[in-house]
Design a protein around this motif. Structure first.
Motif, PDB file in Angstrom:
ATOM      1  N   PRO A 615       8.733  -7.907  -7.575  1.00 41.97           N
ATOM      2  CA  PRO A 615       7.959  -8.921  -7.380  1.00 41.97           C
ATOM      3  C   PRO A 615       9.294  -9.682  -7.697  1.00 41.97           C
ATOM      4  CG  PRO A 615       5.615  -7.546  -7.939  1.00 41.97           C
ATOM      5  CD  PRO A 615       7.132  -6.290  -8.152  1.00 41.97           C
ATOM      6  N   LEU A 616       9.343 -10.885  -7.470  1.00 45.71           N
ATOM      7  CA  LEU A 616      10.050 -11.952  -8.434  1.00 45.71           C
ATOM      8  C   LEU A 616      11.284 -10.969  -8.270  1.00 45.71           C
ATOM      9  CD1 LEU A 616       7.491 -13.656 -10.822  1.00 45.71           C
ATOM     10  CD2 LEU A 616       8.189 -14.096  -8.604  1.00 45.71           C
ATOM     11  N   MET A 617      12.157 -10.145  -7.103  1.00 43.51           N
ATOM     12  CA  MET A 617      12.903 -10.153  -7.915  1.00 43.51           C
ATOM     13  C   MET A 617      14.395  -9.159  -6.113  1.00 43.51           C
ATOM     14  SD  MET A 617      14.628  -6.889  -9.892  1.00 43.51           S
ATOM     15  CE  MET A 617      13.965  -7.670 -11.675  1.00 43.51           C
ATOM     16  N   SER A 618      14.703  -9.095  -5.555  1.00 39.40           N
ATOM     17  CA  SER A 618      15.533  -8.932  -4.978  1.00 39.40           C
ATOM     18  C   SER A 618      15.857  -7.356  -4.652  1.00 39.40           C
ATOM     19  CB  SER A 618      17.312 -10.532  -3.964  1.00 39.40           C
ATOM     20  OG  SER A 618      17.723 -10.072  -5.136  1.00 39.40           O
ATOM     21  N   ALA A 619      15.958  -6.989  -3.763  1.00 34.86           N
ATOM     22  CA  ALA A 619      16.928  -5.555  -3.296  1.00 34.86           C
ATOM     23  C   ALA A 619      17.971  -5.806  -4.195  1.00 34.86           C
ATOM     24  CB  ALA A 619      16.829  -4.972  -1.946  1.00 34.86           C
ATOM     25  N   GLU A 620      19.183  -6.369  -4.158  1.00 34.83           N
ATOM     26  CA  GLU A 620      19.952  -6.557  -4.515  1.00 34.83           C
ATOM     27  C   GLU A 620      20.313  -5.899  -6.504  1.00 34.83           C
ATOM     28  OE1 GLU A 620      19.322  -8.745  -2.206  1.00 34.83           O
ATOM     29  OE2 GLU A 620      20.733  -7.466  -0.471  1.00 34.83           O
ATOM     30  N   GLU A 621      19.380  -6.697  -6.786  1.00 27.83           N
ATOM     31  CA  GLU A 621      19.008  -6.913  -8.786  1.00 27.83           C
ATOM     32  C   GLU A 621      18.488  -5.365  -8.790  1.00 27.83           C
ATOM     33  OE1 GLU A 621      18.687 -11.404  -8.624  1.00 27.83           O
ATOM     34  OE2 GLU A 621      16.604 -10.625  -8.466  1.00 27.83           O
ATOM     35  N   ILE A 622      17.829  -4.742  -8.272  1.00 25.24           N
ATOM     36  CA  ILE A 622      17.639  -3.725  -8.897  1.00 25.24           C
ATOM     37  C   ILE A 622      18.777  -1.948  -8.999  1.00 25.24           C
ATOM     38  CG2 ILE A 622      15.648  -1.576  -8.453  1.00 25.24           C
ATOM     39  CD1 ILE A 622      13.668  -3.322  -6.446  1.00 25.24           C
ATOM     40  N   PRO A 623      18.394  -1.879 -10.036  1.00 26.52           N
ATOM     41  CA  PRO A 623      20.227  -1.368 -10.110  1.00 26.52           C
ATOM     42  C   PRO A 623      19.141   0.007  -9.699  1.00 26.52           C
ATOM     43  CG  PRO A 623      18.465  -1.585 -11.913  1.00 26.52           C
ATOM     44  CD  PRO A 623      18.272  -2.480 -10.865  1.00 26.52           C
ATOM     45  N   VAL A 624      20.645   0.798  -9.761  1.00 27.75           N
ATOM     46  CA  VAL A 624      20.390   2.089  -8.714  1.00 27.75           C
ATOM     47  C   VAL A 624      21.657   3.495  -9.376  1.00 27.75           C
ATOM     48  CG1 VAL A 624      20.284   4.059  -6.477  1.00 27.75           C
ATOM     49  CG2 VAL A 624      19.329   1.285  -6.604  1.00 27.75           C
ATOM     50  N   LEU A 625      21.522   3.966  -9.876  1.00 26.03           N
ATOM     51  CA  LEU A 625      22.719   4.766  -9.762  1.00 26.03           C
ATOM     52  C   LEU A 625      23.161   4.618  -9.118  1.00 26.03           C
ATOM     53  CD1 LEU A 625      20.767   7.652 -12.666  1.00 26.03           C
ATOM     54  CD2 LEU A 625      22.191   6.037 -13.567  1.00 26.03           C
ATOM     55  N   LEU A 626      24.966   5.892  -8.998  1.00 26.68           N
ATOM     56  CA  LEU A 626      25.350   5.925  -8.353  1.00 26.68           C
ATOM     57  C   LEU A 626      25.394   7.017  -7.475  1.00 26.68           C
ATOM     58  CD1 LEU A 626      28.763   5.577 -10.228  1.00 26.68           C
ATOM     59  CD2 LEU A 626      28.756   4.104  -8.369  1.00 26.68           C
ATOM     60  N   ASP A 627      25.830   7.750  -6.951  1.00 28.15           N
ATOM     61  CA  ASP A 627      26.050   9.034  -6.143  1.00 28.15           C
ATOM     62  C   ASP A 627      26.034  10.208  -7.129  1.00 28.15           C
ATOM     63  OD1 ASP A 627      27.172  11.581  -3.874  1.00 28.15           O
ATOM     64  OD2 ASP A 627      25.032  10.635  -3.741  1.00 28.15           O
ATOM     65  N   LEU A 628      25.871  11.930  -7.423  1.00 31.82           N
ATOM     66  CA  LEU A 628      26.460  13.062  -8.174  1.00 31.82           C
ATOM     67  C   LEU A 628      28.087  12.586  -8.271  1.00 31.82           C
ATOM     68  CD1 LEU A 628      26.089  13.958 -11.063  1.00 31.82           C
ATOM     69  CD2 LEU A 628      25.248  15.738  -9.143  1.00 31.82           C
ATOM     70  N   ASP A 629      28.390  13.243  -6.784  1.00 26.45           N
ATOM     71  CA  ASP A 629      29.747  13.034  -5.800  1.00 26.45           C
ATOM     72  C   ASP A 629      30.323  11.264  -6.389  1.00 26.45           C
ATOM     73  OD1 ASP A 629      28.348  15.708  -5.352  1.00 26.45           O
ATOM     74  OD2 ASP A 629      28.565  14.535  -3.184  1.00 26.45           O
ATOM     75  N   ASP A 630      30.251  11.389  -6.716  1.00 29.07           N
ATOM     76  CA  ASP A 630      30.956   9.984  -7.086  1.00 29.07           C
ATOM     77  C   ASP A 630      31.151   9.971  -8.034  1.00 29.07           C
ATOM     78  OD1 ASP A 630      30.949   9.648  -3.887  1.00 29.07           O
ATOM     79  OD2 ASP A 630      29.737   7.811  -3.906  1.00 29.07           O
ATOM     80  N   PHE A 631      29.863   9.647  -9.100  1.00 29.21           N
ATOM     81  CA  PHE A 631      30.177   9.554 -10.158  1.00 29.21           C
ATOM     82  C   PHE A 631      30.610  10.810 -10.772  1.00 29.21           C
ATOM     83  CE2 PHE A 631      28.320  10.879 -14.624  1.00 29.21           C
ATOM     84  CZ  PHE A 631      28.364   9.875 -14.822  1.00 29.21           C
ATOM     85  N   LEU A 632      30.657  12.054 -10.416  1.00 32.43           N
ATOM     86  CA  LEU A 632      32.054  12.596 -10.511  1.00 32.43           C
ATOM     87  C   LEU A 632      33.404  13.108 -10.998  1.00 32.43           C
ATOM     88  CD1 LEU A 632      29.470  16.110 -10.941  1.00 32.43           C
ATOM     89  CD2 LEU A 632      29.510  14.279 -13.015  1.00 32.43           C
ATOM     90  N   THR A 633      33.777  12.341  -9.249  1.00 26.77           N
ATOM     91  CA  THR A 633      35.168  12.158  -8.880  1.00 26.77           C
ATOM     92  C   THR A 633      36.068  11.653  -9.875  1.00 26.77           C
ATOM     93  OG1 THR A 633      33.738  11.575  -6.749  1.00 26.77           O
ATOM     94  CG2 THR A 633      35.825  10.965  -6.808  1.00 26.77           C
ATOM     95  N   VAL A 634      37.003  12.711 -10.111  1.00 28.24           N
ATOM     96  CA  VAL A 634      37.902  12.082 -10.924  1.00 28.24           C
ATOM     97  C   VAL A 634      39.195  11.270  -9.705  1.00 28.24           C
ATOM     98  CG1 VAL A 634      39.753  13.370 -11.824  1.00 28.24           C
ATOM     99  CG2 VAL A 634      37.941  14.569 -11.877  1.00 28.24           C
ATOM    100  N   LEU A 635      39.656  10.146 -10.444  1.00 31.51           N
ATOM    101  CA  LEU A 635      40.463   9.029 -10.216  1.00 31.51           C
ATOM    102  C   LEU A 635      42.101  10.741  -9.328  1.00 31.51           C
ATOM    103  CD1 LEU A 635      40.115   6.136 -11.606  1.00 31.51           C
ATOM    104  CD2 LEU A 635      39.597   6.588  -9.474  1.00 31.51           C
ATOM    105  N   PRO A 636      42.959  10.204  -8.255  1.00 34.53           N
ATOM    106  CA  PRO A 636      44.022  10.614  -7.999  1.00 34.53           C
ATOM    107  C   PRO A 636      44.919  10.888  -9.316  1.00 34.53           C
ATOM    108  CG  PRO A 636      43.434  10.210  -5.892  1.00 34.53           C
ATOM    109  CD  PRO A 636      42.534   9.494  -6.945  1.00 34.53           C
ATOM    110  N   GLY A 637      45.705  11.925  -9.829  1.00 34.89           N
ATOM    111  CA  GLY A 637      46.919  12.365 -10.494  1.00 34.89           C
ATOM    112  C   GLY A 637      45.546  12.731 -11.968  1.00 34.89           C
ATOM    113  N   ASP A 638      44.271  12.607 -12.556  1.00 34.30           N
ATOM    114  CA  ASP A 638      43.121  13.333 -13.177  1.00 34.30           C
ATOM    115  C   ASP A 638      43.459  12.097 -14.379  1.00 34.30           C
ATOM    116  OD1 ASP A 638      44.501  16.588 -12.795  1.00 34.30           O
ATOM    117  OD2 ASP A 638      43.583  15.539 -11.716  1.00 34.30           O
TER     118      ASP A 638
END
Length: 655
Positions: A615-638
C-alpha cells in the motif's frame, strides 16, 4: 544324384562344382543336403560359381555355403529352426548370436562378441581395430565397464580376438617405497600431485587407466609410488632433488599457518618439544653443541618461529601439519515458537445503603476483586447531586452499570454491576541460524536493550527544597537469545551445548512503574545426527485460578444470590518449543550451496512481495536483491567493485 552341372550328391557326401548357377538353386540344394529351412529375402538374387573336386560332408557344405553368401554380399541369420538369408547391410538390426567372452565360433556365421578389456582402455582400441572390421561390421566401446562389442563374421571376430589378447597386457606396475631424510613426505606428495594434475586430466579425457598413485606415510616419512617402471624412475628423480637439506642460517625456521592460530599452538608445541629434547648426559662430547628449543608466535603474520635441532625441527613441523588443517563448520538452524495465553473473566455486584447526610451507613457489600469501591462511587454521586459537579474516581478496567437513590430524606442506596473479559495472547516465532566452527561457541541475540530502574535517590536542601534527584538504571537484553557450541563426533553425529532464552515485557506491566518480564530458558546438551532435527521444550505450565467472594447466606440463594457475590476466573498457559537442525559443512562447495540457497530464498520472498505490491508504494520502490549470478560476477580484468560501488548496486528495483 546330380544337381545342376557337375554337382554330385551321394548319401554321405556332396561334391560342388558348377558355374553361373542361380543362387536360389544353390539355396535349394543346401536345404536338401543340410535339412535346414531357409527364408530368403526377395533381394537375394544373382549367379554363383563354385569349383570343387572333393566330396564334403553336410557341415562342410554349409560352411562353404556361408562363404558363398559372404562373397556375394549376403548373410545367414539363425533364428531358431529357421535361417534367414538377407543382405549384409541389414544384418546389424537382426537377431545375430551373442557370444560371451569365453565362447567362440568359426566360419562365416554372423555373430556378436562381447570382449572384456582388462589392462588398457577400450576406447583406445577402436582406432586400431576399426580398419580390420568389414564395411558391414560393427565395433563400439562401452567405457563404463571397459568392454568392446564386435559384430562381424565369426572368422574375422576370431582374428580380432587374437589381436586384442596381444595388446591387452598388464604394465609392469609395482610399488616403490622411498624414505626421505630431509624433506617432508606429505609436502613432497603435495608437490608431485600438483605436477601430475594436468597429465591426469589428459589421461582421463583419453580414458587411460593405471594412473600413478602417490601416497605419503608420515609415520616413517616415506613416499609410496604405484606405477610402471618409467613413471617410478621419473618420480624417483624428482624426489631426489626435493629431498635436500634446507640451506638455513642457523637452526631457526618460520612456519606460516593457514588455519590454526599461532598463539594457540605455541603451548602445545612447547610441550611436545620437551619430550623430543635429547638427554643431557655425560655421554655427550664437549664438542657437541646442543641447540635449545625456542618457539615463538608472531600474531601479525600468524606464523611460528621455531629454533631447534634438525631432528626436533622435523618432528615439530610434522605435528604442525596435522594440527593446521581446515576445521569443519556446523550450521545450526533453529525454529523457536513460544505461545502464551492469559485469559480473565470477572463478574460482580456491590451495593451500599446510607442515611440522608451520607455519613450514617446502613449496610454495604464490597469485594476487593472488582477493582473499584462502591463507597467511592456513592460519594461521587452525592457530591454531584449537591454541588452539580461530577468527579469520577479511578474505577479501573471493565464495564460498569450502576443505579441508586442519593437525595432521599430517609434512605439512600447504590448498586454497581461490573463485568470484565480480558484476553492476552503472545506468539513469538523466530527462525535464527548460526554458522560456527567445530568446538567454537556462537551466540545470536535478537531483541531490545531495555532500561530497568535499580535505585532512586533524592537529596533535600537546607531550606527543605528537594534537589538533585537521580535514578540508577541497568539495561538488559529482552528478546531471543541462542547460544550454541557444536562438537563433531566420529561419523556424522554432532554434540550440541545449547543455551536458549526467550524473554519479553509483560503486557500487564506496560502501564505500571516497574517492568515485569516473561522469561523462558533452556540449557541442555544433546547429540543429533547430521541433517536430522530434534525438539527441545514443550508445555511449561497451565495455571487456572477461580475466585468467588460473596455475602454469607445471601450469596448462596438461587437467582437473587448473584446480587450478593463476585466471581473471577483467570487461566494462564505457556508453551515453548525449540526445533534444531544441525548441518555439517566440510568443504567450500557445501558452503556455496547453502549460502546460495539462503540468498535465493530471500530474493524469492522479495520478488513475491513485489508481485503482491505494498500500500502507498509503487513496485519500483520495493527493493529486490540482485540475482546471485550477477552479484558474484567478477568484472573483466579481475577488478572487483569497491564497497562504495557495491552498496548502490546491491539493491535494485527490478529483478
Amino acid at each position: 544324384m546330380w544337381f545342376g552341372s557337375s554337382t554330385f550328391v551321394s548319401a554321405d557326401s556332396v561334391t560342388l562344382n558348377f558355374r553361373k548357377t542361380d543362387i536360389n538353386d544353390l539355396i535349394n540344394l543346401i536345404s536338401e543336403v543340410t535339412q535346414k529351412t531357409f527364408v530368403v529375402d526377395p533381394r537375394v538374387k544373382g549367379q554363383v560359381t563354385v569349383i570343387s573336386n572333393e566330396a564334403m560332408g553336410s557341415d562342410q557344405v554349409y560352411e562353404v555355403f556361408l562363404s558363398i553368401l559372404s562373397v556375394h554380399g549376403f548373410t545367414a541369420i539363425s533364428n531358431g529352426p529357421v535361417i534367414k538369408i538377407i543382405p549384409e547391410n541389414l544384418a546389424k538390426s537382426q537377431n545375430s548370436p551373442v557370444l560371451s567372452p569365453n565362447e567362440s565360433l568359426e566360419g562365416d556365421t554372423l555373430i556378436t562378441q562381447i570382449v572384456q578389456i582388462k589392462n588398457v582402455s577400450a576406447p583406445q582400441l577402436i582406432p586400431l581395430l576399426r580398419p580390420l572390421i568389414r564395411q558391414q561390421g560393427h565395433l563400439v566401446a562401452y567405457p563404463a565397464n571397459n568392454t568392446l562389442v564386435i559384430s562381424d563374421h565369426a572368422n574375422n571376430v576370431h582374428r580380432l580376438l587374437k589381436i586384442i589378447r596381444r595388446i591387452d597386457k598388464a604394465d609392469d606396475i609395482d610399488i616403490e617405497i622411498i624414505v626421505l631424510e630431509h624433506a617432508s613426505a606429505a609436502e613432497v606428495v603435495r608437490i608431485l600431485t600438483t605436477l601430475e594434475q594436468k597429465k591426469t586430466g589428459a589421461r582421463a579425457a583419453q580414458g587411460t587407466k593405471n594412473a600413478p598413485t602417490i601416497v605419503a606415510d608420515e609415520r616413517t616419512n616415506s613416499v609410496l609410488i604405484s606405477s610402471n617402471g618409467e613413471t617410478r624412475l621419473r618420480f624417483r628423480t624428482l624426489i631426489t632433488h626435493l629431498d635436500t637439506p634446507i640451506k638455513n642460517i642457523g637452526n631457526t625456521q618460520v612456519v606460516y599457518l593457514r588455519y590454526a592460530l599461532a598463539k594457540d599452538l605455541v603451548n602445545i608445541l612447547k610441550g611436545v618439544s620437551e619430550s623430543l629434547e635429547p638427554e643431557k648426559n655425560k655421554s655427550h662430547s664437549s664438542a657437541t653443541k646442543l641447540v635449545k628449543t625456542n618457539i615463538q608466535a608472531d600474531e601479525s603474520t600468524n606464523s611460528l618461529i621455531i629454533t631447534a635441532a634438525p631432528k626436533v625441527q622435523q618432528n615439530l613441523q610434522a605435528v604442525i601439519r596435522q594440527l593446521d588443517v581446515r576445521r569443519a563448520q556446523v550450521l545450526v538452524e533453529a525454529v523457536i515458537a513460544e505461545v502464551s495465553t492469559d485469559m480473565a473473566r470477572e463478574l460482580g455486584v456491590q451495593w451500599f445503603a446510607y442515611g440522608k447526610d451520607g455519613a450514617t451507613p446502613v449496610g454495604i457489600s464490597n469485594f476487593d476483586n472488582t477493582g473499584v469501591r462502591i463507597v467511592d462511587l456513592a460519594s461521587a454521586a452525592y457530591q454531584a447531586d449537591q454541588n452539580n459537579t461530577l468527579n469520577v474516581p479511578n474505577i479501573g478496567a471493565g464495564s460498569f452499570f450502576g443505579l441508586g437513590q442519593f437525595n432521599s430524606s430517609l434512605l439512600n442506596f447504590g448498586v454497581l454491576l461490573r463485568a470484565l473479559s480480558a484476553d492476552t495472547n503472545t506468539n513469538v516465532l523466530s527462525t535464527p541460524s548460526l554458522l560456527t566452527l567445530d568446538n567454537q561457541e556462537a551466540e545470536i541475540v535478537v531483541g531490545q536493550n531495555v532500561p530497568f530502574v535499580t535505585g532512586q535517590y533524592t537529596s533535600t536542601g537546607v531550606t527543605g527544597n528537594i534537589a538533585n534527584p537521580f535514578q540508577t538504571i541497568q539495561r538488559e537484553d529482552i528478546g531471543i537469545k541462542l547460544k550454541v557450541k557444536p562438537q563433531i563426533n566420529e561419523g556424522n553425529a554432532v554434540k550440541l551445548e545449547i543455551e536458549q532464552e526467550v524473554s519479553s515485557i509483560s503486557r500487564s506491566s506496560l502501564a505500571a512503574t516497574d517492568l515485569v518480564t516473561n522469561k523462558r530458558t533452556i540449557k541442555t546438551t544433546v547429540i543429533i545426527e547430521d541433517g536430522s532435527m530434534i525438539v527441545l521444550g514443550g508445555l511449561i505450565d497451565e495455571d487456572l485460578q477461580q475466585t468467588t467472594q460473596k455475602v454469607p447466606g445471601l450469596g448462596d440463594l438461587p437467582i437473587i444470590g448473584g446480587l450478593f457475590r463476585s466471581q473471577s476466573t483467570q487461566k494462564v498457559k505457556r508453551n515453548l518449543m525449540v526445533f534444531l537442525h544441525p548441518v555439517i559443512i566440510r568443504d567450500a562447495i557445501s558452503e556455496k550451496l547453502i549460502s546460495g540457497g539462503k540468498y535465493t530464498q530471500m530474493r524469492a520472498k522479495q520478488l513475491e512481495q513485489k508481485a503482491q505490491g505494498l500500500p502507498l508504494m509503487s513496485a519500483e520502490e520495493i527493493p529486490v536483491l540482485l540475482d546471485l549470478d550477477d552479484f558474484l560476477t567478477v568484472l573483466p580484468g579481475d577488478q572487483a567493485l569497491s564497497p562504495a560501488e557495491i552498496e548502490p548496486q546491491l539493491y535494485k528495483s527490478t529483478p
